[in-house]
Design an enzyme around this catalytic site. Structure first.
Site, PDB file in Angstrom:
ATOM      1  N   THR A  87       0.874  -1.179   0.000  1.00 37.11           N
ATOM      2  CA  THR A  87       0.000   0.000   0.000  1.00 37.11           C
ATOM      3  C   THR A  87       0.903   1.219   0.000  1.00 37.11           C
ATOM      4  OG1 THR A  87      -1.582  -1.208   1.354  1.00 37.11           O
ATOM      5  CG2 THR A  87      -1.864   1.175   1.232  1.00 37.11           C
ATOM      6  N   LYS A 162      -7.781   1.299  -2.812  1.00 37.82           N
ATOM      7  CA  LYS A 162      -7.357   0.880  -1.462  1.00 37.82           C
ATOM      8  C   LYS A 162      -7.514   2.033  -0.462  1.00 37.82           C
ATOM      9  CE  LYS A 162      -4.986  -1.272   1.814  1.00 37.82           C
ATOM     10  NZ  LYS A 162      -5.393  -2.447   2.543  1.00 37.82           N
ATOM     11  N   LYS A 237      -1.285   5.065   8.571  1.00 32.23           N
ATOM     12  CA  LYS A 237      -0.565   5.212   7.300  1.00 32.23           C
ATOM     13  C   LYS A 237      -1.569   5.380   6.145  1.00 32.23           C
ATOM     14  CE  LYS A 237       1.721   2.268   3.958  1.00 32.23           C
ATOM     15  NZ  LYS A 237       2.227   0.956   3.623  1.00 32.23           N
TER      16      LYS A 237
HETATM   17  P1  NAD Z   1       6.262  -6.070   7.093  1.00 30.77           P
HETATM   18  O1  NAD Z   1       7.001  -4.947   7.703  1.00 30.77           O
HETATM   19  O2  NAD Z   1       5.891  -7.245   7.940  1.00 30.77           O
HETATM   20  O3  NAD Z   1       7.080  -6.627   5.828  1.00 30.77           O
HETATM   21  C1  NAD Z   1       7.838  -5.843   4.963  1.00 30.77           C
HETATM   22  C2  NAD Z   1       9.068  -6.652   4.551  1.00 30.77           C
HETATM   23  O4  NAD Z   1       9.804  -5.914   3.567  1.00 30.77           O
HETATM   24  C3  NAD Z   1      10.034  -6.922   5.729  1.00 30.77           C
HETATM   25  O5  NAD Z   1      10.313  -8.315   5.789  1.00 30.77           O
HETATM   26  C4  NAD Z   1      11.282  -6.103   5.355  1.00 30.77           C
HETATM   27  O6  NAD Z   1      12.498  -6.701   5.814  1.00 30.77           O
HETATM   28  C5  NAD Z   1      11.191  -6.113   3.842  1.00 30.77           C
HETATM   29  N1  NAD Z   1      11.937  -5.040   3.199  1.00 30.77           N
HETATM   30  C6  NAD Z   1      11.982  -3.718   3.528  1.00 30.77           C
HETATM   31  N2  NAD Z   1      12.766  -3.050   2.644  1.00 30.77           N
HETATM   32  C7  NAD Z   1      13.219  -3.958   1.750  1.00 30.77           C
HETATM   33  C8  NAD Z   1      14.056  -3.880   0.606  1.00 30.77           C
HETATM   34  N3  NAD Z   1      14.590  -2.719   0.199  1.00 30.77           N
HETATM   35  N4  NAD Z   1      14.299  -5.018  -0.103  1.00 30.77           N
HETATM   36  C9  NAD Z   1      13.756  -6.195   0.289  1.00 30.77           C
HETATM   37  N5  NAD Z   1      12.956  -6.335   1.380  1.00 30.77           N
HETATM   38  C10 NAD Z   1      12.702  -5.232   2.090  1.00 30.77           C
HETATM   39  O7  NAD Z   1       4.956  -5.400   6.436  1.00 30.77           O
HETATM   40  P2  NAD Z   1       3.592  -6.153   6.018  1.00 30.77           P
HETATM   41  O8  NAD Z   1       2.639  -6.140   7.146  1.00 30.77           O
HETATM   42  O9  NAD Z   1       3.933  -7.428   5.332  1.00 30.77           O
HETATM   43  O10 NAD Z   1       3.009  -5.082   4.972  1.00 30.77           O
HETATM   44  C11 NAD Z   1       3.535  -4.960   3.680  1.00 30.77           C
HETATM   45  C12 NAD Z   1       2.648  -4.010   2.880  1.00 30.77           C
HETATM   46  O11 NAD Z   1       1.314  -4.528   2.862  1.00 30.77           O
HETATM   47  C13 NAD Z   1       2.549  -2.594   3.473  1.00 30.77           C
HETATM   48  O12 NAD Z   1       2.564  -1.671   2.420  1.00 30.77           O
HETATM   49  C14 NAD Z   1       1.215  -2.602   4.194  1.00 30.77           C
HETATM   50  O13 NAD Z   1       0.621  -1.310   4.271  1.00 30.77           O
HETATM   51  C15 NAD Z   1       0.398  -3.530   3.316  1.00 30.77           C
HETATM   52  N6  NAD Z   1      -0.719  -4.215   3.999  1.00 30.77           N
HETATM   53  C16 NAD Z   1      -0.527  -4.781   5.219  1.00 30.77           C
HETATM   54  C17 NAD Z   1      -1.591  -5.422   5.840  1.00 30.77           C
HETATM   55  C18 NAD Z   1      -1.406  -6.072   7.208  1.00 30.77           C
HETATM   56  O14 NAD Z   1      -2.427  -6.418   7.817  1.00 30.77           O
HETATM   57  N7  NAD Z   1      -0.196  -6.278   7.671  1.00 30.77           N
HETATM   58  C19 NAD Z   1      -2.854  -5.465   5.223  1.00 30.77           C
HETATM   59  C20 NAD Z   1      -3.011  -4.901   3.963  1.00 30.77           C
HETATM   60  C21 NAD Z   1      -1.922  -4.266   3.352  1.00 30.77           C
END
Ligand code: NAD
Length: 289
Positions: A87, A162, A237
């Site tokens: 997102t 979204k 966010k």
């Molecule tokens: P998270 O922080 O658990 O995972 C993000 C991952 O990206 C981490 O493992 C981190 O190490 C990795 N990362 C960061 N920078 C990087 C890079 N340069 N190269 C490679 N890997 C890298 O976050 P999440 O909860 O999995 O959310 C991910 C996305 O999904 C966000 O944009 C969030 O808004 C969206 N989202 C989350 C949810 C939820 O419930 N968690 C629901 C809908 C949407």
């Protein structure tokens, strides 16, 4: 079809694992090297880029997605579809799509709804922007990871859908929490409020399936000490992304703005790291002024 998956966090990892379970060859990449998974992990970003037909990203924000896309195009990897499920803000989505186009790469913005449970169960909803032919080509992948994939229009439309959806969700969670707060003060039983409103015009997802009141309705984060679920941090966010877009387009969204301010306050009132339904216990402790 070989699939690369960048960003193996709470969401990305179960999504990538579901693709592998369905029989696809999946390689993952993350800056965190301590990931426990059945999928193959690449330690070198360059090697990782060489032979994947489709590249997914599931990263925290536009900053990380832009940096990763810049690296991909600099390494001149062409003829593949890149799908960003994170997102992020529409401005970053447009600039990565432009950048990719210059290098003859196709992009789709495909953010999701359904949270960590949806990612694990393969029941996410994908909202997708970009080229429709590219969408049709990769739709079977969305169908493995989700229950529904909706094509929303040109690049950025997935992110637009979204942020509008989550603005409704943030506002409605606050509305439902206000109703429980008032019910408590005026002596109306929570069970009765739930029974009436979930069958009346107050019915909505934040009440019917995600009640912020412990012990009311189906099991929710409220029944688990408000452990997320969908965290207040992520809700803030998303509401901030919506307000940035509203400012840029001079849109009148007074409740969206107020909802964002309420979640900003919530962060200072113990809401950080808690589910976004934590708004109810915070409201119930407050007095009117
Ligand atoms: P998270 O922080 O658990 O995972 C993000 C991952 O990206 C981490 O493992 C981190 O190490 C990795 N990362 C960061 N920078 C990087 C890079 N340069 N190269 C490679 N890997 C890298 O976050 P999440 O909860 O999995 O959310 C991910 C996305 O999904 C966000 O944009 C969030 O808004 C969206 N989202 C989350 C949810 C939820 O419930 N968690 C629901 C809908 C949407």
């Amino acid at each position: 079809m070989k699939i690369g998956f960048i960003g193996l966090g709470n969401m990305g990892l179960p999504m990538a694992e579901n693709l592998q379970k369905a029989g696809y060859e999946v390689t993952g990449f993350d800056i965190n090297k301590n990931i426990n998974t059945v999928i193959k992990i690449s330690n070198s970003f360059e090697n990782f880029l060489i032979d994947n037909d489709v590249l997914f990203t599931m990263l925290p924000s536009g900053k990380e997605v832009s940096a990763v896309y810049k690296e991909i195009v600099e390494k001149s990897i062409s003829s593949r579809i890149m799908i960003d499920c994170s997102t992020i803000d529409i401005k970053s989505t447009h600039s990565i799509a432009e950048l990719a186009k210059k290098h003859r790469l196709q992009t789709l913005d495909a953010p999701v709804s359904g949270g960590v449970v949806g990612a694990k169960d393969g029941t996410l909803t994908f909202m997708v922007g970009g080229d429709q032919k590219a969408f049709e080509k990769v739709k079977p992948l969305f169908e493995i990871m989700g229950k529904k994939a909706i094509y929303c229009g040109k690049s950025g439309s997935g992110q637009a859908a979204k942020m509008c959806n989550n603005m409704i969700l943030g506002i409605s969670m606050i509305g439902v929490s206000e109703a429980f707060t008032l019910a408590e003060k005026i002596g109306l039983d929570f069970e009765k409020l739930f029974e009436v409103s979930s069958n009346s015009s107050g019915s909505c997802w934040a009440l019917n399936t995600y009640s912020p009141a412990p012990g009311i309705g189906p099991k929710t984060p409220a029944d688990n000490n408000y452990e997320p679920g969908f965290s207040s941090d992520l809700m803030l966010k998303d509401l901030s992304l919506a307000q940035n877009a509203a400012e840029q387009t001079n849109s009148h969204t007074p409740l969206g703005l107020h909802a964002m301010q309420i979640y900003e306050e919530l962060m200072k009132e113990g809401g950080q790291g808690k589910d976004f339904s934590y708004v109810l216990p915070v409201f119930s402790k407050k007095s009117r002024n």
